[in-house]
Design a protein around this motif. Structure first.
Motif, short mmCIF file in Angstrom:
data_model
loop_
_atom_site.label_atom_id
_atom_site.label_comp_id
_atom_site.label_asym_id
_atom_site.label_seq_id
_atom_site.Cartn_x
_atom_site.Cartn_y
_atom_site.Cartn_z
N ILE A 1 28.21 -48.45 3.70
CA ILE A 1 29.24 -47.57 4.26
C ILE A 1 29.09 -46.15 3.72
CG2 ILE A 1 31.72 -47.10 4.25
CD1 ILE A 1 32.14 -50.14 4.39
N SER A 2 28.84 -46.01 2.44
CA SER A 2 28.66 -44.67 1.85
C SER A 2 27.44 -43.98 2.42
CB SER A 2 28.53 -44.77 0.33
OG SER A 2 29.70 -45.30 -0.23
N THR A 3 26.36 -44.72 2.61
CA THR A 3 25.14 -44.14 3.17
C THR A 3 25.38 -43.66 4.60
OG1 THR A 3 23.79 -45.59 1.80
CG2 THR A 3 22.72 -44.60 3.71
N MET B 1 28.24 -42.77 5.92
CA MET B 1 29.12 -41.60 5.85
C MET B 1 28.33 -40.35 5.50
SD MET B 1 32.54 -43.15 4.05
CE MET B 1 33.16 -41.55 3.68
N VAL B 2 27.43 -40.46 4.54
CA VAL B 2 26.61 -39.30 4.15
C VAL B 2 25.75 -38.84 5.31
CG1 VAL B 2 24.69 -38.58 2.68
CG2 VAL B 2 26.63 -39.80 1.68
N PRO C 1 28.38 -50.79 -7.37
CA PRO C 1 28.90 -50.99 -6.01
C PRO C 1 28.21 -52.17 -5.33
CG PRO C 1 27.41 -49.14 -6.05
CD PRO C 1 27.59 -49.57 -7.48
N ASN D 1 27.97 -53.81 0.70
CA ASN D 1 28.79 -53.26 1.78
C ASN D 1 29.22 -51.82 1.47
OD1 ASN D 1 30.15 -53.41 4.24
ND2 ASN D 1 32.06 -53.98 3.23
N GLU D 2 29.62 -51.57 0.25
CA GLU D 2 30.05 -50.24 -0.15
C GLU D 2 28.89 -49.24 -0.08
OE1 GLU D 2 32.36 -48.08 -3.87
OE2 GLU D 2 31.93 -50.22 -3.95
N VAL D 3 27.71 -49.67 -0.48
CA VAL D 3 26.53 -48.79 -0.42
C VAL D 3 26.19 -48.46 1.03
CG1 VAL D 3 24.05 -48.66 -0.88
CG2 VAL D 3 25.59 -49.57 -2.62
#
Length: 64
Positions: free
Chosen positions: A30-32, A34-35, A23, A26-28
């Motif tokens: 956003i995922s962080t 969200m978590v 990933p 940016n994806e990391v």
């Protein structure tokens, strides 16, 4: 079960790791986020649920 030579094993591992799509930053991020948001919501939900259940049990035990 067949035994694999350690050198062959590590060659296969390297081959498989090259196939992984890692990933982007940016994806990391956003995922962080969200978590963290979902953990906060779950924490608040379980806090409220615990308080309500505690209140109900206290109410039931005080009735005589």
């Amino acid at each position: 079960m067949a035994r694999t030579n350690p050198v062959t094993f590590f060659q296969q591992v390297r081959s498989e790791v090259r196939k992984v799509t890692w990933p982007g930053r940016n994806e990391v991020v956003i995922s962080t986020i969200m978590v963290l948001v979902l953990v906060a919501f779950a924490s608040v939900f379980f806090l409220v649920a615990d308080m309500v259940i505690s209140w109900l049990v206290t109410l039931m035990l005080s009735i005589r």
